[in-house]
Motif scaffolding. Sequence first.
Motif, short mmCIF file in Angstrom:
data_model
loop_
_atom_site.label_atom_id
_atom_site.label_comp_id
_atom_site.label_asym_id
_atom_site.label_seq_id
_atom_site.Cartn_x
_atom_site.Cartn_y
_atom_site.Cartn_z
N ASN A 50 0.92 -1.43 0.08
CA ASN A 50 0.17 -0.10 0.06
C ASN A 50 0.92 1.13 0.02
N GLN A 51 0.19 2.47 -0.52
CA GLN A 51 0.87 3.52 -0.19
C GLN A 51 0.84 4.05 1.12
N ARG A 52 1.87 4.72 1.72
CA ARG A 52 1.88 4.94 2.93
C ARG A 52 2.33 6.50 3.44
N LEU A 53 1.99 6.91 4.58
CA LEU A 53 2.53 8.02 5.32
C LEU A 53 3.19 7.81 6.33
N ILE A 54 4.42 8.24 6.11
CA ILE A 54 5.49 8.07 7.27
C ILE A 54 5.59 9.40 8.12
N GLU A 55 5.18 9.69 9.37
CA GLU A 55 5.30 10.47 10.38
C GLU A 55 6.58 10.46 11.23
N LEU A 56 7.24 11.71 11.18
CA LEU A 56 8.37 11.94 11.94
C LEU A 56 8.45 13.20 12.82
N ARG A 57 8.40 12.73 14.27
CA ARG A 57 8.14 14.00 15.34
C ARG A 57 9.56 14.39 15.91
N LEU A 58 9.85 15.50 15.61
CA LEU A 58 11.15 16.04 16.18
C LEU A 58 10.80 17.34 17.55
N PRO A 59 11.30 16.93 18.51
CA PRO A 59 11.13 18.26 19.58
C PRO A 59 12.00 19.18 19.34
N SER A 60 12.79 19.18 18.20
CA SER A 60 13.97 20.15 18.07
C SER A 60 14.19 20.28 16.71
N SER A 61 14.57 21.21 16.08
CA SER A 61 15.14 21.28 14.64
C SER A 61 16.85 20.87 14.72
N LYS A 62 17.28 20.77 15.94
CA LYS A 62 18.70 20.38 16.20
C LYS A 62 18.75 18.77 16.22
N ILE A 63 19.07 18.36 14.85
CA ILE A 63 18.78 16.79 14.94
C ILE A 63 20.35 16.21 14.58
N GLY A 64 21.26 16.94 14.63
CA GLY A 64 22.56 16.49 14.15
C GLY A 64 22.92 16.02 12.74
N THR A 65 24.02 16.14 12.43
CA THR A 65 24.47 15.77 11.13
C THR A 65 24.00 14.59 10.36
N VAL A 66 23.90 13.49 10.89
CA VAL A 66 23.40 12.26 10.56
C VAL A 66 21.88 12.62 10.15
N GLY A 67 21.11 12.91 10.96
CA GLY A 67 19.77 13.26 10.91
C GLY A 67 19.61 14.15 9.81
N SER A 68 20.13 15.39 9.64
CA SER A 68 20.14 16.25 8.73
C SER A 68 20.27 15.53 7.32
N GLU A 69 21.55 14.84 7.40
CA GLU A 69 21.63 14.05 5.90
C GLU A 69 20.59 13.03 5.37
N ALA A 70 20.25 12.43 6.55
CA ALA A 70 19.05 11.41 6.43
C ALA A 70 17.83 12.01 5.71
N ILE A 71 17.34 13.06 6.10
CA ILE A 71 16.08 14.00 5.87
C ILE A 71 16.45 14.41 4.24
N THR A 72 17.62 14.98 4.12
CA THR A 72 18.00 15.60 2.98
C THR A 72 18.10 14.41 1.82
N ARG A 73 18.59 13.41 2.15
CA ARG A 73 18.52 12.34 1.31
C ARG A 73 17.23 11.97 0.73
N PHE A 74 16.25 11.74 1.76
CA PHE A 74 14.99 11.62 1.31
C PHE A 74 14.32 12.47 0.51
N CYS A 75 14.51 13.64 0.88
CA CYS A 75 14.11 14.90 -0.01
C CYS A 75 14.56 14.71 -1.49
#
Length: 349
Positions: free
Chosen positions: A84-109
Amino acid sequence: MLFDSIAANMQIYSNKLSQHLKQTLAKVYLVAGDEILLQNEACDEIRQACAKSGFVDRERYNFETGFDWHGWQDSCNAMSLFANQRLIELRLPSSKIGTVGSEAITRFCNNPPQDTVLLIIAARIEGSPKWVKAVSKDGVYIPIYPLDHEQLPNWLKRRAKQQQLTLAHDAAQLLAERVEGNLMAADQELEKLALLVDKNTTLTRNIIGKAVADSARFSAFNCFDHAIDGDALSACRALRHLQEEGTEPAALVAAMAHQLRTLAQLKQFAVQGKMDEGIRAMRVQRKRQSAVSNRVQSTSKAQFEQWTKLASQADLMSKSVDKENAWLLIEMVLLGLAGKPITTQHYHL
């Protein structure tokens, strides 16, 4: 129409989200801000649009210390279990998610899976993180801003209509005053009123006055925002409310000192003819930029120095038995900021 080019490279406000979702669906959404009610409602609109378009599977992730970004990315790239097509939700308590997190979201985008929509739910964005730029470039960023005292009455009138009620303008103003800044309380009061009165009733100021408790949510920043706007009455009202709630003046003084330092630094930029550069450097919120700039331009360096001395003296008093005078000095600073200065001759500066 799904994933049209109109969905990319966008920043829209929450009141335009419904119109956007009727036209298209983006691959990535970021809903960020500190006003929980408005944020939740924007997210619900996106969830409903996704479900309507066939994105029925829903996966949720909460970022916390030790979050496995590589595992998250592998999960995003994996096919949905039931195809099925899916919706993935990612909840972040802060915009400061570190280099690894930033790169992971950027690659997804940069290369989103065809069967997936990503909804990122975050607190207010601080600075200009790389991953937020990636979302803004390839998806849709919806910043959620608190409603100010001028916007709130009209929001309340629209909200009342959803409950099949009509809110008179002066009644909306009174309700806004009673629940200032607290949209959850406002929504609850309107739901309660919908149960107490007949449908299509016009709510008057008298009805609001009798039925709604004063549940305003105040903070130090409410005081300063009102003062900077030149609204001395609201600034003092917020201050008195904080005092009655038992807020320690020392905590308020610390916030005030921070605000005064920011304004004094902006004054230095203004003197050099670099106000716009200062606004960016001090990261003044977009909706506050005009009011802050006007206040800084109309205030002298000497006045900022005087208020800083008053804040310093208030700090000393707040840590002694003389707390009442600390509140008076805080009020004097607020009145000065609001353009209504009173004499300081009784205090040795």
